[in-house]
Enzyme design. Structure first.
Site, PDB file in Angstrom:
ATOM      1  N   LYS A 109      31.308  62.549  32.388  1.00 13.70           N
ATOM      2  CA  LYS A 109      32.505  61.925  31.821  1.00 13.70           C
ATOM      3  C   LYS A 109      33.008  62.737  30.626  1.00 13.70           C
ATOM      4  O   LYS A 109      34.206  63.004  30.489  1.00 13.70           O
ATOM      5  CB  LYS A 109      32.133  60.511  31.379  1.00 13.70           C
ATOM      6  CG  LYS A 109      33.307  59.575  31.280  1.00 13.70           C
ATOM      7  CD  LYS A 109      32.867  58.185  30.896  1.00 13.70           C
ATOM      8  CE  LYS A 109      32.394  57.367  32.068  1.00 13.70           C
ATOM      9  NZ  LYS A 109      31.889  56.045  31.683  1.00 13.70           N
ATOM     10  N   CYS A 124      37.275  42.403  33.444  1.00 17.98           N
ATOM     11  CA  CYS A 124      37.295  41.527  32.259  1.00 17.98           C
ATOM     12  C   CYS A 124      37.306  40.038  32.574  1.00 17.98           C
ATOM     13  O   CYS A 124      36.342  39.344  32.272  1.00 17.98           O
ATOM     14  CB  CYS A 124      38.490  41.872  31.378  1.00 17.98           C
ATOM     15  SG  CYS A 124      38.342  43.495  30.649  1.00 17.98           S
TER      16      CYS A 124
HETATM   17  C1  UDX Z   1      42.891  41.459  31.109  1.00 12.88           C
HETATM   18  C2  UDX Z   1      43.719  40.913  29.942  1.00 12.88           C
HETATM   19  O1  UDX Z   1      45.091  40.749  30.352  1.00 12.88           O
HETATM   20  C3  UDX Z   1      43.626  41.850  28.761  1.00 12.88           C
HETATM   21  O2  UDX Z   1      44.348  41.320  27.651  1.00 12.88           O
HETATM   22  C4  UDX Z   1      42.163  42.030  28.392  1.00 12.88           C
HETATM   23  O3  UDX Z   1      42.025  42.932  27.325  1.00 12.88           O
HETATM   24  C5  UDX Z   1      41.374  42.537  29.588  1.00 12.88           C
HETATM   25  O4  UDX Z   1      41.552  41.657  30.702  1.00 12.88           O
HETATM   26  P1  UDX Z   1      43.288  43.356  32.945  1.00 12.88           P
HETATM   27  O5  UDX Z   1      41.914  43.038  33.448  1.00 12.88           O
HETATM   28  O6  UDX Z   1      43.702  44.776  32.797  1.00 12.88           O
HETATM   29  O7  UDX Z   1      43.502  42.687  31.513  1.00 12.88           O
HETATM   30  O8  UDX Z   1      44.309  42.681  33.963  1.00 12.88           O
HETATM   31  P2  UDX Z   1      45.431  41.568  33.974  1.00 12.88           P
HETATM   32  O9  UDX Z   1      46.750  42.196  33.996  1.00 12.88           O
HETATM   33  O10 UDX Z   1      45.178  40.523  32.959  1.00 12.88           O
HETATM   34  O11 UDX Z   1      45.183  40.958  35.433  1.00 12.88           O
HETATM   35  C6  UDX Z   1      43.935  40.344  35.764  1.00 12.88           C
HETATM   36  C7  UDX Z   1      43.914  39.850  37.176  1.00 12.88           C
HETATM   37  O12 UDX Z   1      44.734  38.693  37.312  1.00 12.88           O
HETATM   38  C8  UDX Z   1      44.405  40.830  38.237  1.00 12.88           C
HETATM   39  O13 UDX Z   1      43.520  40.786  39.337  1.00 12.88           O
HETATM   40  C9  UDX Z   1      45.767  40.304  38.611  1.00 12.88           C
HETATM   41  O14 UDX Z   1      46.118  40.628  39.932  1.00 12.88           O
HETATM   42  C10 UDX Z   1      45.563  38.809  38.449  1.00 12.88           C
HETATM   43  N1  UDX Z   1      46.795  38.047  38.187  1.00 12.88           N
HETATM   44  C11 UDX Z   1      47.530  38.294  37.064  1.00 12.88           C
HETATM   45  C12 UDX Z   1      47.199  37.053  39.064  1.00 12.88           C
HETATM   46  O15 UDX Z   1      46.544  36.794  40.090  1.00 12.88           O
HETATM   47  N2  UDX Z   1      48.337  36.341  38.784  1.00 12.88           N
HETATM   48  C13 UDX Z   1      49.088  36.565  37.680  1.00 12.88           C
HETATM   49  O16 UDX Z   1      50.105  35.863  37.500  1.00 12.88           O
HETATM   50  C14 UDX Z   1      48.674  37.582  36.796  1.00 12.88           C
END
Ligand code: UDX
Length: 437
Positions: free
Chosen positions: A35, A264
């Site tokens: 990495k 997350c």
């Molecule tokens: C998330 C948080 O948003 C972020 O603030 C934190 O720091 C880390 O976790 P991330 O994991 O990058 O970020 O993705 P995010 O955009 O939150 O989406 C998470 C999941 O929810 C995805 O699988 C997405 O497809 C799903 N999702 C999101 C839905 O199913 N419906 C929605 O309306 C929004």
């Protein structure tokens, strides 16, 4: 400022490059030599829009370097801890091995007045314990907790211009000194008026997990409504639009579909439940078990929908799976609902051909048994069913007439509710969504 970043995974690599972009002198440290080598050559070890550009400009400016040796952190004033806190084997709690190792590894290289700034998502109470360890080592260094809220796909933007900054500061005399250092690190954002919440350790740790718990709950709420819509003939997307006009509710994160995944939300809500139980307050977040259960049910519902749409005859049917990443603009397949659906359909005997603009290499590593195609049109060739599970732009904008010429049977199941049913039906397709009639 001179900054070290311990851990160059998603969070750390973006943080290190962004800090250098902001003008700081940064060393990124990771135990993974591969990495470190990739990053030092200006290559991002994962897909993140904008990261390679800032890596490249920061490396050329001479303000960013990478190393496998924690000794190279010596001389930095602020040391960010950005290592992973995965779900522990055999339970929901967070595994803090890497956080402890990172702090222990730093101790011999700290100078009085240095600040360790934790970024990793940790169970409430971790920072206080780490601070005791730093104090006991007699280094004269301070510790703060400064959670990160970056979203994959927007990680650079979220790091350089965050919505808010949260500082979990030590108590007593060290607080103003720690705050001054953090304000200096984030001088650009602070100068642009970014709100700063300066709090104690426990509050800062809880801000992060409660933000993710809230987002997960919002998604599972709308997916629960999708379940009710499915038995009543209602349309959950219209429902989300209608309730979303209420500014107290808001339309964002109300997209029903196959649910949330990624590195997350799933692990953070489980770790939160585990920690609350340890604290004797399990009942306070017991609802998060339901949030998790609703979320996992949606993947199953998607599989059932495909099976049902194929008249219970999935065996040897060619099923094209559009998407593998847990969300678009990412190559991350950790706890990905899309990959999970592909694996389950394959397990039922379907001839799965999966495709994704970025996540095929990561998916092959985990599930080499799946069939893959790098080209979307190849993947669609003679499909008996098309399953959309990650809403990449190139799938959202597919032309139903054109795709109709490639497939064997015009059956599309939209696991993200992003296609226009009328348009697809008008082109002769059987369209099925999640919680839509
Ligand atoms: C998330 C948080 O948003 C972020 O603030 C934190 O720091 C880390 O976790 P991330 O994991 O990058 O970020 O993705 P995010 O955009 O939150 O989406 C998470 C999941 O929810 C995805 O699988 C997405 O497809 C799903 N999702 C999101 C839905 O199913 N419906 C929605 O309306 C929004």
């Amino acid at each position: 400022m001179r900054i070290s970043v311990i851990g160059c995974g998603y969070l750390g690599a973006v943080h290190a490059a962004s800090m250098a972009e902001l003008g700081h002198d940064v060393v990124g440290i990771d135990v993974d030599a591969g990495k470190v080598q990739a990053l030092a050559a200006g290559r991002a070890p994962f897909f993140e829009p904008g990261l390679e550009e800032i890596l490249d400009s920061a490396m050329r400016s001479g303000r960013l370097r990478f190393s496998t040796s924690t000794a190279d952190a010596k001389g930095a004033q602020v040391h960010f801890i950005a290592v992973g806190t995965p779900q522990a084997r055999g339970g929901g709690a967070a595994d803090l091995t890497y956080v402890h190792a990172a702090v222990d590894g730093l101790l011999p290289h700290l100078s009085p007045g240095d600040l360790i700034a934790g970024k990793s998502t940790v169970p409430v109470g971790t920072a206080a314990r780490l601070a005791e360890r730093v104090e006991a080592a007699g280094t004269g260094a301070m510790l703060a907790w400064n959670p990160e809220f970056l979203r994959e796909g927007y990680a650079v933007k979220d790091t350089i211009s965050p919505d808010r900054l949260v500082y979990g500061l030590p108590s007593g005399d060290a607080a103003p000194a720690a705050r001054r250092l953090l304000d200096e690190v984030y001088a650009t954002a602070v100068g642009n008026g970014t709100p700063v919440v300066a709090a104690d350790y426990a509050t800062a740790e809880l801000v992060k997990v409660s933000a993710n718990a809230f987002l997960a709950t919002k998604i599972s709420f709308i997916n629960a409504m999708a379940e009710i819509a499915e038995v009543t003939g209602a349309d959950v997307t219209q429902l989300a639009d209608a309730i979303g006009y209420d500014p107290r509710i808001g339309r964002r994160f109300l997209n029903a579909g196959i649910g949330f995944g990624g590195g997350c939300l799933p692990k953070d809500i489980r770790a939160f439940v585990a920690r609350a139980e340890e604290l004797g307050r399990g009942e306070s977040v017991d609802f998060l078990k339901q949030v998790d259960a609703i979320n996992l049910r949606r993947r199953q519902r998607m599989v059932d929908l495909v099976v049902e749409s194929l008249g219970d005859q999935v065996y040897k049917k060619k099923v094209t799976v559009l998407g593998l990443a847990f969300k678009p603009d990412s190559d991350d397949v950790r706890d990905s609902p899309a990959l999970d659906v592909a694996v389950q359909l394959n397990g039922l005997g379907a001839h799965v051909i999966a495709t994704d603009p970025a996540a095929i290499p990561n998916s092959i590593r985990l599930h080499p048994q799946l069939g893959f195609a790098t080209d979307t049109l190849d993947a669609l060739h003679e499909a008996d069913a098309v399953v959309l599970v990650t809403e990449w732009k190139e799938y959202r904008t597919l032309d139903p007439v054109e795709v109709g010429r490639l497939v064997r049977d015009k059956l599309i199941i939209d696991g993200r509710n992003v296609l226009d049913p009328e348009r697809w039906r008008a082109a002769g397709w059987t369209y099925r969504g999640m919680g839509r009639p």
